[in-house]
Design an enzyme around this catalytic site. Structure first.
Site, short mmCIF file in Angstrom:
data_model
loop_
_atom_site.label_atom_id
_atom_site.label_comp_id
_atom_site.label_asym_id
_atom_site.label_seq_id
_atom_site.Cartn_x
_atom_site.Cartn_y
_atom_site.Cartn_z
N LYS A 179 0.83 -1.20 0.00
CA LYS A 179 0.00 0.00 0.00
C LYS A 179 0.87 1.25 0.00
O LYS A 179 0.51 2.26 -0.60
CB LYS A 179 -0.93 0.01 1.22
CG LYS A 179 -1.88 1.21 1.27
CD LYS A 179 -2.81 1.28 0.07
CE LYS A 179 -3.67 2.55 0.07
NZ LYS A 179 -4.73 2.53 1.08
N LYS A 247 -1.42 11.18 6.55
CA LYS A 247 -1.02 10.08 7.45
C LYS A 247 -0.31 8.98 6.68
O LYS A 247 0.75 8.49 7.08
CB LYS A 247 -2.26 9.53 8.16
CG LYS A 247 -2.03 8.30 9.02
CD LYS A 247 -2.35 6.98 8.32
CE LYS A 247 -3.82 6.84 7.99
NZ LYS A 247 -4.12 5.52 7.38
#
Length: 296
Positions: A179, A247
């Site tokens: 990811k 984030k």
């Protein structure tokens, strides 16, 4: 969870029914799995409860009732609390249960959760996704998985309710590392998409016409095809929040630094999104970066 079980025999818990989670949980429910839900804002689960989902007052109570628990929350600190806290999933799940974190989180944390789960007789997978609100709504997410092949195959039918591109990438943490690759590619790509469409507008071109020409050529990308029209229309509502993208980029920067790798494109994108957030757009969708390029 035995792969041979039919949906009605597998109780699935879902924690985190936000922009993407609510659609993902809905697909599981529609496939016939008894659904159990918990989210800190109860109102976000109302639609699922009305369709028959069982509401639980805490992750611990949900865990005790389920065979598989899926989480889709905001930040690594939330993941750590939900999994490893005193009242968390690892401490309260039934032996043999499978824990699946689909949050984009830290690869190191994913490995810690796997080890803690294994010590308790549980299975754990890290399975972050890509595709945004559209992919979640349509059940066409890309799902990147880390963990054992046995646990992966056992819950593959659940993944198939939420996504169409489902790949076991390797051991615990491999899903999260994959990811990070995804987010690094998106980060630099979003700068290019926003800059190109802002250039089209500033030069006096019709941006919709430009999009028709470039979206199917060498410049084509998911961001250009799916978020480009939103930029042109001035629609900056979130499919994926700026604050969450920041984030993710932070995790990727930390992981790259730990490996001794340089990521200048990622660093630039993170700085532009930090500025965008400071200008009051942290709750908007990532396509709001377009406005940065239109500033006088």
């Amino acid at each position: 969870m035995a792969r041979s079980k039919v949906p009605g025999e597998v109780h699935v818990g879902f924690i985190g029914t936000g922009v993407m989670g609510k659609s993902m949980a809905g697909h599981i429910q529609q496939a016939g799995y008894p659904l159990h839900v918990y989210t800190r804002t109860a109102a976000k689960a109302e639609a699922l409860v009305k369709e028959g989902a069982v509401w639980h007052e805490s992750p611990a109570k949900l865990a005790a009732a389920c065979d598989v628990i899926i989480t889709m929350v905001g930040y690594p600190k939330d993941v750590e609390e939900i999994y490893l806290g005193e009242d968390g999933l690892v401490a309260n799940a039934k032996p043999g249960s499978t824990l699946i974190d689909m949050t984009t989180s830290s690869p190191l944390l994913a490995a810690r959760i796997y080890e803690a789960a294994e010590a308790k007789g549980l299975h754990a997978l890290d399975a972050p996704v890509s595709g945004g609100d559209i992919g979640a709504r349509d059940g066409k997410l890309s799902i990147m998985v880390g963990g054992s092949s046995e646990a992966f195959e056992a819950v593959r039918p659940l993944f198939e309710q939420m996504g169409t591109n489902i790949v076991l990438q390797g051991k615990a943490g491999a899903g999260q590392h994959t990811k990070m690759c995804n987010q690094i590619a998106i980060a630099s790509g979003m700068m290019g998409v926003c800059e190109a469409l802002a250039y089209a507008k500033t030069s006096g071109l019709d941006a919709e016409s430009v999009l028709k020409s470039i979206a199917t050529g060498a410049a084509g990308s998911w961001s250009l095809s799916n978020l480009g029209p939103r930029m042109i229309a001035g629609d900056f509502e979130p499919g994926f929040y700026v604050k969450h993208f920041i984030k993710d980029m932070g995790i990727a920067l930390e992981s790259a630094k730990a490996m001794g790798m340089k990521t200048p494109g990622l660093a630039l994108a993170e700085s532009l999104y930090q500025e965008t957030a400071q200008n009051g757009f942290d709750e908007k969708g990532t396509q709001v970066l377009y406005t940065y390029y239109l500033q006088a």
